[in-house]
Design a protein around this motif. Structure first.
Motif, PDB file in Angstrom:
ATOM      1  N   THR A 188      88.194  45.212  20.187  1.00 16.32           N
ATOM      2  CA  THR A 188      88.773  43.676  20.265  1.00 16.32           C
ATOM      3  C   THR A 188      87.713  42.933  19.883  1.00 16.32           C
ATOM      4  OG1 THR A 188      90.895  44.648  20.763  1.00 16.32           O
ATOM      5  CG2 THR A 188      90.249  42.577  20.167  1.00 16.32           C
ATOM      6  N   ALA A 189      86.913  43.447  21.263  1.00 16.27           N
ATOM      7  CA  ALA A 189      85.918  42.297  21.264  1.00 16.27           C
ATOM      8  C   ALA A 189      85.076  42.858  20.216  1.00 16.27           C
ATOM      9  CB  ALA A 189      85.054  42.769  23.199  1.00 16.27           C
ATOM     10  N   ALA A 241      79.766  39.612  25.423  1.00 22.24           N
ATOM     11  CA  ALA A 241      79.999  39.609  26.391  1.00 22.24           C
ATOM     12  C   ALA A 241      80.820  40.553  26.977  1.00 22.24           C
ATOM     13  CB  ALA A 241      80.030  38.119  27.684  1.00 22.24           C
ATOM     14  N   ASP A 242      82.134  40.247  26.105  1.00 23.13           N
ATOM     15  CA  ASP A 242      83.454  41.313  26.473  1.00 23.13           C
ATOM     16  C   ASP A 242      82.918  42.482  26.022  1.00 23.13           C
ATOM     17  OD1 ASP A 242      84.106  38.883  26.666  1.00 23.13           O
ATOM     18  OD2 ASP A 242      86.053  38.998  26.015  1.00 23.13           O
ATOM     19  N   VAL A 243      81.966  42.563  24.844  1.00 25.25           N
ATOM     20  CA  VAL A 243      81.663  44.752  24.590  1.00 25.25           C
ATOM     21  C   VAL A 243      80.450  44.959  25.574  1.00 25.25           C
ATOM     22  CG1 VAL A 243      79.868  45.147  23.436  1.00 25.25           C
ATOM     23  CG2 VAL A 243      81.998  43.660  22.287  1.00 25.25           C
ATOM     24  N   TRP A 244      80.331  44.179  26.639  1.00 23.34           N
ATOM     25  CA  TRP A 244      79.254  44.336  27.723  1.00 23.34           C
ATOM     26  C   TRP A 244      80.064  45.077  28.405  1.00 23.34           C
ATOM     27  CZ3 TRP A 244      73.778  46.337  27.531  1.00 23.34           C
ATOM     28  CH2 TRP A 244      73.843  46.605  26.373  1.00 23.34           C
ATOM     29  N   VAL A 269      78.664  55.121  20.225  1.00 23.14           N
ATOM     30  CA  VAL A 269      79.596  54.451  19.411  1.00 23.14           C
ATOM     31  C   VAL A 269      79.587  52.905  19.533  1.00 23.14           C
ATOM     32  CG1 VAL A 269      81.798  54.190  17.844  1.00 23.14           C
ATOM     33  CG2 VAL A 269      81.494  56.471  18.421  1.00 23.14           C
ATOM     34  N   ALA A 270      80.381  52.630  20.518  1.00 19.80           N
ATOM     35  CA  ALA A 270      79.988  51.467  21.521  1.00 19.80           C
ATOM     36  C   ALA A 270      78.511  50.682  21.226  1.00 19.80           C
ATOM     37  CB  ALA A 270      80.413  51.213  22.437  1.00 19.80           C
ATOM     38  N   LEU A 271      78.029  51.552  20.791  1.00 16.61           N
ATOM     39  CA  LEU A 271      76.117  51.301  21.274  1.00 16.61           C
ATOM     40  C   LEU A 271      76.435  50.957  19.939  1.00 16.61           C
ATOM     41  CD1 LEU A 271      74.762  53.570  24.128  1.00 16.61           C
ATOM     42  CD2 LEU A 271      75.297  51.215  24.322  1.00 16.61           C
ATOM     43  N   ILE A 272      76.489  51.198  18.450  1.00 19.92           N
ATOM     44  CA  ILE A 272      76.511  52.077  17.223  1.00 19.92           C
ATOM     45  C   ILE A 272      75.970  50.089  16.823  1.00 19.92           C
ATOM     46  CG2 ILE A 272      77.003  51.993  15.179  1.00 19.92           C
ATOM     47  CD1 ILE A 272      77.974  54.723  15.662  1.00 19.92           C
ATOM     48  N   PRO A 273      76.391  49.288  17.113  1.00 18.84           N
ATOM     49  CA  PRO A 273      76.100  47.844  16.735  1.00 18.84           C
ATOM     50  C   PRO A 273      74.935  47.498  17.516  1.00 18.84           C
ATOM     51  CG  PRO A 273      78.219  48.312  16.842  1.00 18.84           C
ATOM     52  CD  PRO A 273      78.017  49.312  17.663  1.00 18.84           C
ATOM     53  N   LEU A 274      74.916  47.732  18.290  1.00 19.09           N
ATOM     54  CA  LEU A 274      73.445  47.300  19.390  1.00 19.09           C
ATOM     55  C   LEU A 274      72.673  47.864  18.642  1.00 19.09           C
ATOM     56  CD1 LEU A 274      75.177  47.486  23.060  1.00 19.09           C
ATOM     57  CD2 LEU A 274      75.158  45.612  21.241  1.00 19.09           C
ATOM     58  N   THR A 275      72.576  49.205  18.402  1.00 19.13           N
ATOM     59  CA  THR A 275      71.472  50.095  18.275  1.00 19.13           C
ATOM     60  C   THR A 275      71.006  49.559  16.935  1.00 19.13           C
ATOM     61  OG1 THR A 275      73.030  51.522  17.334  1.00 19.13           O
ATOM     62  CG2 THR A 275      71.711  52.079  19.240  1.00 19.13           C
ATOM     63  N   ASN A 296      92.874  47.969   9.373  1.00 25.19           N
ATOM     64  CA  ASN A 296      91.307  48.321   8.995  1.00 25.19           C
ATOM     65  C   ASN A 296      91.064  47.901   9.789  1.00 25.19           C
ATOM     66  OD1 ASN A 296      91.600  46.196   7.577  1.00 25.19           O
ATOM     67  ND2 ASN A 296      90.253  47.301   6.281  1.00 25.19           N
ATOM     68  N   THR A 297      90.919  46.128  10.002  1.00 25.77           N
ATOM     69  CA  THR A 297      89.958  45.446  10.906  1.00 25.77           C
ATOM     70  C   THR A 297      90.955  44.762  11.341  1.00 25.77           C
ATOM     71  OG1 THR A 297      88.268  46.272   9.438  1.00 25.77           O
ATOM     72  CG2 THR A 297      87.800  45.208  11.343  1.00 25.77           C
ATOM     73  N   LEU A 298      90.313  44.635  12.771  1.00 23.04           N
ATOM     74  CA  LEU A 298      91.057  43.170  13.984  1.00 23.04           C
ATOM     75  C   LEU A 298      90.216  41.713  13.226  1.00 23.04           C
ATOM     76  CD1 LEU A 298      91.254  45.005  16.951  1.00 23.04           C
ATOM     77  CD2 LEU A 298      92.658  44.936  15.854  1.00 23.04           C
ATOM     78  N   ASN A 299      91.055  41.361  13.800  1.00 23.94           N
ATOM     79  CA  ASN A 299      90.447  39.876  13.658  1.00 23.94           C
ATOM     80  C   ASN A 299      90.178  39.366  12.023  1.00 23.94           C
ATOM     81  OD1 ASN A 299      89.198  37.615  13.853  1.00 23.94           O
ATOM     82  ND2 ASN A 299      86.951  38.372  14.756  1.00 23.94           N
ATOM     83  N   ASN A 300      90.192  39.923  10.421  1.00 22.80           N
ATOM     84  CA  ASN A 300      89.549  39.571   9.975  1.00 22.80           C
ATOM     85  C   ASN A 300      90.857  39.575   8.734  1.00 22.80           C
ATOM     86  OD1 ASN A 300      90.837  42.332   8.793  1.00 22.80           O
ATOM     87  ND2 ASN A 300      89.181  42.635   7.541  1.00 22.80           N
TER      88      ASN A 300
END
Ligand SMILES: Nc1ncnc2c1ncn2[C@@H]1O[C@H](COP(=O)(O)OP(=O)(O)OP(=O)(O)O)[C@@H](O)[C@H]1O
Ligand SMILES: Nc1ncnc2c1ncn2[C@@H]1O[C@H](COP(=O)(O)OP(=O)(O)OP(=O)(O)O)[C@@H](O)[C@H]1O
Ligand SMILES: [Mg+2]
Ligand SMILES: [Mg+2]
Lengths: 257, 270, 252, 305, 257
Positions: free
Chosen positions: B224-225, B232-235, C100-106, D129-133
């Protein structure tokens, strides 16, 4: 050359050796005998710098031994675990020679020569697990001899070979050592052997081990398996050492039983 | 000597052992401040978010907010359920294929196949196979986590020092004794390496399982974040996962220290 | 080998039967025969092979990099206890963070999408090798190390000549784990982050077109690749670690 | 990747950059770019365009920001939200797609009597498929018309192909899908509950072509060329369904048969500020944007000539 | 009770033992001597069913041995690797007793008694790696004795202990065996020991090992360390065996060197 001053070691709360004092001169062959579990291996490991003794000091050429001294070779009691299973007998013997700055060919030659001397020339290409117990033990003796250390520590090096081979190995060690001026500390259970091989025999008490006897073996050299053993002096010394060991062991057995 | 001393290690020295934490935090703070990238907020910002998100609740609940309880409880439930299931299945199957060459032969290709398949791709299949959502999520976790345990156990049971087994044979140990008293203790170090790997993997797969088809838990919060661009939430979630993993691992090492004491001491050079 | 084929065939037959009898809904899980047919078609499909090659390349370098990083690091941490104790909080903190959580950051860090995938794969694949290496190093017989020490070899030589070879079988298990983790993450990164080429890109495209048969067929190739890699690694281990197997009892 | 050929080359009509990498989605919305490639519209402008298959805004946006991609197809809801949160500074260079009736529908199990219209959505779990869109916005807005307020926690994110199974086994109560899934799931026993692109959402703009603000100002000629080529393709797409059916199998896995029957949206031919402002306003209404948002700041309309 | 018929084993192409024929009667103590690497351990492992001999057969009570026979105990040459490091000395000794249907307490008692008999009562709670080489060897002897097998195979069981302990262990083994009617096959390098302990001494040739001598030791029982060794018969037998072994070994050494 080697001096032990009040050497003491405890494993946790258990004291294995207690204030051992001993001086070994350059080129001397000293045999250590003593009951099982009295701390002989512990003593050897302290000298080799493999354990840090809890008390006292090991001096080599007057300087305290902090880590493993240079120019040392050890034949461990548990020889099978000290051979590298991923190396052939030849490679096992050759490995330490890397420190001698020899190239591959020279190393292989020296290793082969040493293996041949212990009667394993034909088994050089075998891996440790393809060798019998006695053969493994001989490989580790060959490894130590090929290295030509100035100090050689041996922990029951001939325990797994037959009598004939044993005698040959005793003579081999004496010959090589005399030739290269090595100093030897040899641990054994065989009273005959200690007298035959040693210039001195040191007797340790039951655990915690202390020195209870230090006999100078005054037999003419070079030793000979038949003639030396027939000498009156040999027979007397053997009896002396035997009595000493037996005395201790008996007391020891009394107490532990 | 050393053993005695290390056992009595004071609390202070244990805390001092964590010096790497403040050092990393400072470096991290500096780096993010220099970079000023929306994707990489400073740890101080993250800390504030963590506090707001999860630790601004009433004292009576240890400061935990509703949100924290809502996120942590189901996630931790899935995590432990999945890990325990996977560990049990992995050890069982691992022992079986480690001890039976025939079974190993039959199953090997399937296991190697399964091992290489990304668990998220199996979601539609799990949906087709399982009729309840929770089962699907557990299946994802188990499927992802089982491999290190299975492989290490199988390997450990297959490669027991020959002399140990021969001793057991000549003394006529029963099959159960060979298994329980020889094979499993001998394989224990490897099994534990596998369990330790799988524990943090379980945390990862818990998140993965919550990314798809879930409306609660840490993974749901994370996605969601992410999809709301709330970095900041993601982190905050990432840090939360890291801290959770650290705590789980620390507890695991305590357990391992108990069970593998013989191994650690036998392998120590004194 | 033969038994493996028998076992796998058995499973496939069961799945086919389950699909045909309606036990499994074939709209979500197509018939085995359908999937196998698709998989066979893909094998000669130039477009798919292009995707596969791209993934393969990322996987190969990821695994190579993983070994290059994790084995030395594991040796260091395994040998030097203080280093391990110091690094442990950091390692244990990083380990459970999902790639997977790091993908957007990478994506923000690595411009090249191949590097991005590799970094994600390396991140996840490092841990099994690292942990297995550390455990393997601890498992080394102390007497084996002492032997070399007694001959006056330094710590470097001890690590290189004793610790590494004795820990090698343990490390190899870690590498085998890492090999499949790396496949998984390369493909997952492609599925999650898209891109120009890659099996994962193919799969997500197939997904958007509701082609479940193609998705599963492509996934099957990933799994088959896993089998191939594992067999290769096992064969290599058998050759390299003959000494190890000779000393360890085979299965009964 | 995208950085090749950055140096200005006077031989190419003075374009600052001739090779572009464009992120597209493997769905009908992206058809014009494939048409432009196939028909040589880009080549005619001196551009070489390569496509990269993207999965959604969450990963395509950072790729755009980081410069891996030069342009992406993005839905407006995601885009405006990202812009407001400071993820990057974007410019819409062309409109692409706008909703038509029955493009995006809510479906439920045919035998589920508890859910038959948007009025029944209260408390139900809805797969998107995606949130917030656009998905969540459309559902929220169409439910609102029926007097139901949707809690964001009702939305369950999941990939479109997984939704059929999730619906069937009860993980979710309703799913929000587009073609080709509408046709597929109808056949598998799902019923349409609502057309989410009706009422307040009728003709709602869906997606457009987006570039970085910085890229647009540094490469004006390239951008203009891109816009010209795309405009031709949008025009073609809007007027000739055949042209879309032709390209769909090339960049998606929708086969020709399906392509010929699925419902398509409307391909826009102009970039209208008024139309897009409606998106921003709706987003504000439902809390997707915190402050008011003037879409003019994100538009880069094609300059004549 | 035990019969070896043309027993042959090759490791790959290498022949370790060659057509060995031997019959051991119930309650007999047979000592096997032979040069290092001649195949003694191989012989023992074939009898224990740990390797499948390449030729010939092992018969036990007339039936061929297919797998490991029941009611067998072995003291391995590589004793250190045959103790389980995760068990204390007591637990190591007690483990095989589970087969005897004893409960925990009875097992512990029996194990403790055996350990005490080998002089390790005080070390029962220690783990193998906390024991000296000789102590480990004694633990594995205690384990075999506590098990009360009908057939006991020992591969150089006394190689790592001092002379005094060795004698005590020899007597202990003889005593326990006589009491329980065990049959023993004991491999040793010590010619004295083979004559002292054995009812028969079998001499193997150099590798590939074959039986080159089978002497019946006709000494009065029960044996006594002092008196038995002083007997003329003992001295003569010892010389016989010694000559035999030596003869082989010398030839052997000639060829391999
Ligand atoms: N696993 C094996 N693979 C190959 N060769 C082997 C193997 N085990 C033993 N051998 C060889 O077989 C021969 C006999 O070995 P064995 O261990 O039986 O000798 P032994 O009589 O017990 O010797 P020792 O008195 O030294 O223990 C040796 O030459 C040895 O090299
Ligand atoms: N790692 C250890 N931890 C605890 N105690 C130990 C350890 N190693 C040895 N000991 C104890 O120290 C004592 C001396 O052991 P050591 O190995 O030095 O004896 P030894 O004289 O070599 O005996 P042997 O002749 O049987 O080899 C023994 O009682 C043993 O139990
Ligand atoms: Mg010792
Ligand atoms: Mg032997």
């Amino acid at each position: 050359m080697l001096e032990l001053v009040d050497l003491t070691h405890s494993y946790g709360a258990y004291r294995a050796i207690d204030r051992i004092n001993l001086t070994v001169k350059q080129g001397e062959v000293v045999c250590v005998v003593g009951p099982s579990g009295c701390g002989k291996s512990t003593l050897l490991r302290s000298i080799a710098g493999l354990i840090k003794p809890s008390g006292g000091a090991v001096l080599l050429e007057g300087r305290p031994v902090e880590s493993t001294p240079d120019n040392l070779a050890v034949v461990f009691q548990d020889y099978s675990r000290s051979l590298y299973p991923w190396l052939s007998a030849l490679a096992n013997v050759g490995l330490p020679l890397r420190r001698r700055g020899l190239d591959r060919k020279a190393r292989d030659e020296a290793a082969m020569a040493a293996l041949t001397e212990v009667g394993l020339g034909a088994a050089a290409a075998k891996f440790p697990w393809e060798l019998s117990g006695g053969m493994q033990q001989r490989v580790s003796i060959a490894r130590a001899l090929a290295y030509r250390p100035s100090l050689l520590l041996m922990d029951e090096p001939f325990g797994s070979v037959d009598a004939q081979t044993r005698e040959e190995l005793e003579d081999l060690v004496l010959r090589v050592c005399a030739h290269h001026g090595m100093t030897i500390l040899l641990i054994t259970h065989d009273v005959d052997e200690s007298v035959y091989v040693g210039d001195r025999v040191v007797v340790l008490s039951k655990a915690p081990g202390t020195v209870v006897g230090d006999l100078t073996v005054d037999l003419p050299g070079p030793r000979d398996q038949i003639r030396t053993r027939e000498l009156d002096a040999f027979v007397k010394l053997r009896a002396d050492v035997g009595r000493m060991v037996r005395g201790i062991t008996t007391n020891h057995e009394m107490e532990t039983r | 000597m050393t053993r005695v001393r290390s056992k009595r290690k004071s609390f202070a020295s244990r805390v001092a052992g964590l010096w790497i934490v403040p050092v990393t935090l400072v470096l991290w703070e500096l780096a993010t401040r220099l970079a000023t990238q929306p994707y990489f907020p400073a740890p101080s910002t993250i800390a504030v978010r963590i506090q707001e998100l999860w630790f601004s609740g009433p004292l009576t609940r240890g400061l935990l907010t509703d949100e924290a309880i809502e996120a942590f409880a189901p996630s931790l439930g899935r995590l432990f359920a999945g890990w325990i299931l996977a560990s049990a299945a992995g050890i069982l199957l691992g022992v079986a294929i480690g001890r039976s060459a025939r079974l190993a032969d039959y199953l090997d290709p399937m296991l190697q196949f399964g091992r290489a398949v990304p668990p998220p791709l199996l979601v539609p299949i799990f949906f087709a196979l399982f009729q309840i959502g929770m089962a699907t999520q557990l299946a994802i976790i188990v499927f992802g986590v089982i491999w290190p345990v299975l492989l290490n156990t199988a390997d450990g049971c297959k490669t027991v020092d020959r002399q140990y087994l021969e001793t057991a044979r000549v003394f006529g140990f029963s099959r159960a004794d060979v298994l329980w008293r020889v094979v499993i203790p001998a394989a224990m170090p490897k099994i534990f390496a596998g369990l330790r790997l799988s524990l943090s993997l379980a945390l990862i797969l818990m998140v993965v399982s919550e990314l798809i088809g879930s409306t609660s838990g840490i993974g749901y919060g994370l996605i969601t974040a992410q999809q709301n661009f709330l970095f900041a939430d993601v982190w905050a979630y990432i840090v939360l996962l890291g801290v959770l993993g650290f705590l789980l691992n620390a507890s695991f090492l305590l357990l391992e220290g108990r069970i593998l004491a013989w191994h650690q001491r036998a392998r120590r050079t004194i | 080998m033969l038994r493996g084929v028998v076992g796998a065939t058995g499973l496939l037959v069961v799945l086919e039967a389950a699909g045909r009898t309606g036990l499994i809904d074939t709209t979500f899980l197509p018939l085995t025969s359908t999937v196998l047919g698709r998989a066979a078609e893909l094998a000669v499909d130039g477009e798919f092979l292009g995707h596969a090659l791209a993934s393969l390349e990322a996987w190969f370098w990821a695994l190579a990099l993983t070994i290059a990083i994790a084995v030395p690091a594991g040796l260091l941490l395994g040998v030097a206890r203080p280093a391990e104790v110091a690094a442990r909080p950091l390692i244990e903190f990083l380990r459970p963070i999902p790639s997977v959580a790091l993908i957007p950051l990478t994506i923000m860090i690595f411009q090249n999408p191949v590097h991005m995938r590799m970094s994600v794969a390396v991140y996840a694949a490092t841990w099994p090798v690292l942990i297995n290496t550390i455990y393997g190093v601890r498992d080394v017989d102390p007497l084996a190390k002492e032997t070399l020490r007694s001959f006056g070899f330094g710590p470097g030589a001890t690590v290189f000549r004793v610790v590494l070879p004795s820990a090698a079988p343990f490390i190899a298990t870690g590498v085998r784990l890492a090999a499949s983790v790396a496949i998984i993450l390369v493909v997952t990164a492609e599925v999650v982050a898209g891109g120009i080429a890659g099996i994962g890109v193919f799969i997500s495209t197939a997904g958007s077109g509701n082609r479940v048969d193609l998705m599963i067929a492509a996934t099957a190739w990933v799994g088959l690749f896993g089998i191939a890699v594992n067999s290769l690694l096992v064969a290599a281990e058998k050759r390299l670690f003959r000494w190890h197997h000779s000393r360890m009892a085979g299965v009964s | 990747g995208a950085d090749t050929n950055t140096t200005a080359d006077t031989s190419n009509n003075g374009l600052e950059k001739t090779a572009l990498t464009v992120g597209i989605l493997p769905i009908p919305d992206s058809a014009p770019i494939q048409i432009a490639i196939d028909k040589g519209f880009f080549t005619a402008e001196g551009l070489t365009v390569r496509t990269s298959i993207e999965v959604g805004g969450a990963t395509a946006t950072p790729k755009l920001v980081a410069g891996q991609l030069d342009a992406i197809l993005n839905n407006y809801v995601s885009l405006f939200s990202a812009q407001e949160k400071g993820v990057g500074k974007f410019k819409v260079v062309a409109d692409s797609y706008q909703a038509a009736p029955d493009n995006f529908v809510l479906m439920a199990n045919a035998d589920d009597a508890s859910i038959s219209s948007p009025a029944d959505l209260g408390g139900k779990k809805i797969a998107v498929n995606t949130l917030n869109n656009i998905a969540t916005l459309a559902v929220t807005a169409s439910a609102k018309v029926s007097g139901v307020t949707i809690d964001p926690k009702q939305f369950v994110p999941m990939p479109l192909p997984d939704m059929g199974g999730a619906l069937k086994n009860g993980t979710v109560d309703a799913i929000w899908v587009a073609e080709p899934f509408i046709s597929a799931y109808s056949q598998q026993g799902a019923k349409k509950v609502a057309d989410t692109m009706s009422g307040p959402m009728a003709d709602f703009p869906i997606a457009g072509w987006v570039m970085n603000d910085e890229f647009v100002s540094k490469n004006p000629k390239t951008v203009a060329a891109f816009q010209r080529a795309l405009a031709k393709a949008q025009q073609l797409a809007a007027s000739d369904r055949k042209s879309i059916e032709e390209v769909l199998p090339k960049y998606t896995k929708i086969d020709a048969a399906t392509a010929s029957v699925i419902a398509l949206g409307v391909y826009s031919t102009t970039l209208s500020e008024a139309r897009l402002q409606r998106v921003a306003d709706t987003m504000k209404e439902y809390g997707y944007l915190q402050a008011g948002f003037d879409v003019k700041s994100v538009l880069h309309a094609p300059t004549a000539g």
